[in-house]
Design a protein around this motif. Sequence first.
Motif, PDB file in Angstrom:
ATOM      1  N   SER A 103       0.833  -1.210   0.000  1.00  0.00           N
ATOM      2  CA  SER A 103       0.000   0.000   0.000  1.00  0.00           C
ATOM      3  C   SER A 103       0.865   1.257   0.000  1.00  0.00           C
ATOM      4  N   GLN A 104       1.995   1.203   0.694  1.00  0.00           N
ATOM      5  CA  GLN A 104       2.914   2.347   0.707  1.00  0.00           C
ATOM      6  C   GLN A 104       3.528   2.556  -0.682  1.00  0.00           C
ATOM      7  N   LEU A 105       3.940   1.463  -1.315  1.00  0.00           N
ATOM      8  CA  LEU A 105       4.507   1.540  -2.657  1.00  0.00           C
ATOM      9  C   LEU A 105       3.481   2.076  -3.651  1.00  0.00           C
ATOM     10  N   HIS A 106       2.248   1.572  -3.576  1.00  0.00           N
ATOM     11  CA  HIS A 106       1.173   2.062  -4.453  1.00  0.00           C
ATOM     12  C   HIS A 106       0.955   3.555  -4.239  1.00  0.00           C
ATOM     13  N   GLY A 107       0.893   3.964  -2.976  1.00  0.00           N
ATOM     14  CA  GLY A 107       0.630   5.369  -2.662  1.00  0.00           C
ATOM     15  C   GLY A 107       1.711   6.295  -3.196  1.00  0.00           C
ATOM     16  N   LEU A 108       2.970   5.924  -3.009  1.00  0.00           N
ATOM     17  CA  LEU A 108       4.059   6.776  -3.486  1.00  0.00           C
ATOM     18  C   LEU A 108       4.084   6.852  -5.009  1.00  0.00           C
ATOM     19  N   LEU A 109       3.913   5.703  -5.662  1.00  0.00           N
ATOM     20  CA  LEU A 109       3.914   5.722  -7.122  1.00  0.00           C
ATOM     21  C   LEU A 109       2.702   6.466  -7.671  1.00  0.00           C
ATOM     22  N   GLU A 110       1.566   6.314  -6.993  1.00  0.00           N
ATOM     23  CA  GLU A 110       0.348   6.981  -7.477  1.00  0.00           C
ATOM     24  C   GLU A 110       0.346   8.476  -7.185  1.00  0.00           C
ATOM     25  N   ARG A 111       0.628   8.842  -5.961  1.00  0.00           N
ATOM     26  CA  ARG A 111       0.450  10.247  -5.576  1.00  0.00           C
ATOM     27  C   ARG A 111       1.677  11.115  -5.818  1.00  0.00           C
ATOM     28  N   ALA A 112       2.857  10.547  -5.608  1.00  0.00           N
ATOM     29  CA  ALA A 112       4.063  11.369  -5.691  1.00  0.00           C
ATOM     30  C   ALA A 112       4.733  11.323  -7.060  1.00  0.00           C
ATOM     31  N   ILE A 113       4.609  10.221  -7.774  1.00  0.00           N
ATOM     32  CA  ILE A 113       5.379  10.100  -9.007  1.00  0.00           C
ATOM     33  C   ILE A 113       4.469  10.130 -10.225  1.00  0.00           C
ATOM     34  N   TYR A 114       3.762   9.060 -10.497  1.00  0.00           N
ATOM     35  CA  TYR A 114       2.984   8.979 -11.738  1.00  0.00           C
ATOM     36  C   TYR A 114       1.669   9.739 -11.658  1.00  0.00           C
ATOM     37  N   GLY A 115       0.997   9.679 -10.544  1.00  0.00           N
ATOM     38  CA  GLY A 115      -0.319  10.311 -10.450  1.00  0.00           C
ATOM     39  C   GLY A 115      -0.282  11.796 -10.189  1.00  0.00           C
ATOM     40  N   GLY A 116       0.895  12.348  -9.926  1.00  0.00           N
ATOM     41  CA  GLY A 116       1.001  13.769  -9.623  1.00  0.00           C
ATOM     42  C   GLY A 116       0.536  14.678 -10.737  1.00  0.00           C
ATOM     43  N   TYR A 122     -11.136   9.470 -13.651  1.00  0.00           N
ATOM     44  CA  TYR A 122     -11.135   8.189 -14.363  1.00  0.00           C
ATOM     45  C   TYR A 122      -9.702   7.699 -14.581  1.00  0.00           C
ATOM     46  N   ASP A 123      -8.816   8.590 -14.987  1.00  0.00           N
ATOM     47  CA  ASP A 123      -7.422   8.211 -15.227  1.00  0.00           C
ATOM     48  C   ASP A 123      -6.725   7.778 -13.938  1.00  0.00           C
ATOM     49  N   ILE A 124      -7.076   8.396 -12.818  1.00  0.00           N
ATOM     50  CA  ILE A 124      -6.513   7.988 -11.522  1.00  0.00           C
ATOM     51  C   ILE A 124      -6.943   6.563 -11.191  1.00  0.00           C
ATOM     52  N   VAL A 125      -8.204   6.229 -11.469  1.00  0.00           N
ATOM     53  CA  VAL A 125      -8.697   4.867 -11.220  1.00  0.00           C
ATOM     54  C   VAL A 125      -7.924   3.871 -12.083  1.00  0.00           C
ATOM     55  N   VAL A 126      -7.693   4.210 -13.340  1.00  0.00           N
ATOM     56  CA  VAL A 126      -6.934   3.337 -14.238  1.00  0.00           C
ATOM     57  C   VAL A 126      -5.510   3.160 -13.710  1.00  0.00           C
ATOM     58  N   LEU A 127      -4.868   4.254 -13.346  1.00  0.00           N
ATOM     59  CA  LEU A 127      -3.504   4.209 -12.825  1.00  0.00           C
ATOM     60  C   LEU A 127      -3.442   3.350 -11.562  1.00  0.00           C
ATOM     61  N   ARG A 128      -4.361   3.558 -10.643  1.00  0.00           N
ATOM     62  CA  ARG A 128      -4.410   2.804  -9.383  1.00  0.00           C
ATOM     63  C   ARG A 128      -4.616   1.310  -9.657  1.00  0.00           C
ATOM     64  N   THR A 129      -5.455   0.997 -10.624  1.00  0.00           N
ATOM     65  CA  THR A 129      -5.708  -0.399 -10.977  1.00  0.00           C
ATOM     66  C   THR A 129      -4.442  -1.067 -11.495  1.00  0.00           C
TER      67      THR A 129
END
Length: 163
Positions: A103-116, A122-129
């Motif tokens: 969950s920590q790895l997902h959060g950092l990649l989603e919020r700090a790197i790729y999802g920033g 909709y794109d955030i849901v795809v990225l998170r998936t």
Amino acid sequence: PHDKFPSSLLEGCLKVTYEAPPGLKRNVSRTYEAWSPQYVAEGSPLRAKLLFLLAWFHAVVQERRAYVPQGWSKFYEFSFADLRSGADIIDQACANGQTPQWSQLHGLLERAIYGGRVDSAYDIVVLRTYLKQFFSAEMTGGGGVRVRALPGTDITLPQTANH
């Protein structure tokens, strides 16, 4: 500058960009060309698996850009800096042979790197998936879980750090 290259053209250039190669295989190959075999092999086999998953994930998110608006709702500029930052996160997550907290790895990649830079819900849901599919014990074989192939392929991860 080269003698046969006009200096006026050189002076008029502001920026040269390097586009990601088309196709997942070429994109992953380009990533591995940038990483030395020693870099991939240092650390645990789990770290090497996660680096491969990161390279695959990065290739997928870049490839989806070719299919706007079906892939992403708009064009997002995922760059080599994102890949490098993701590799740094993986290095930290696997330090001293640790198993990453997913969950920590997902959060950092989603919020700090790729999802920033992603601004569509909709794109955030795809990225998170994608993050949950790729970065999991089922993909790496952690905790005695049976290893699953990469989504949509018959590719499974190597069991050693030498790949």
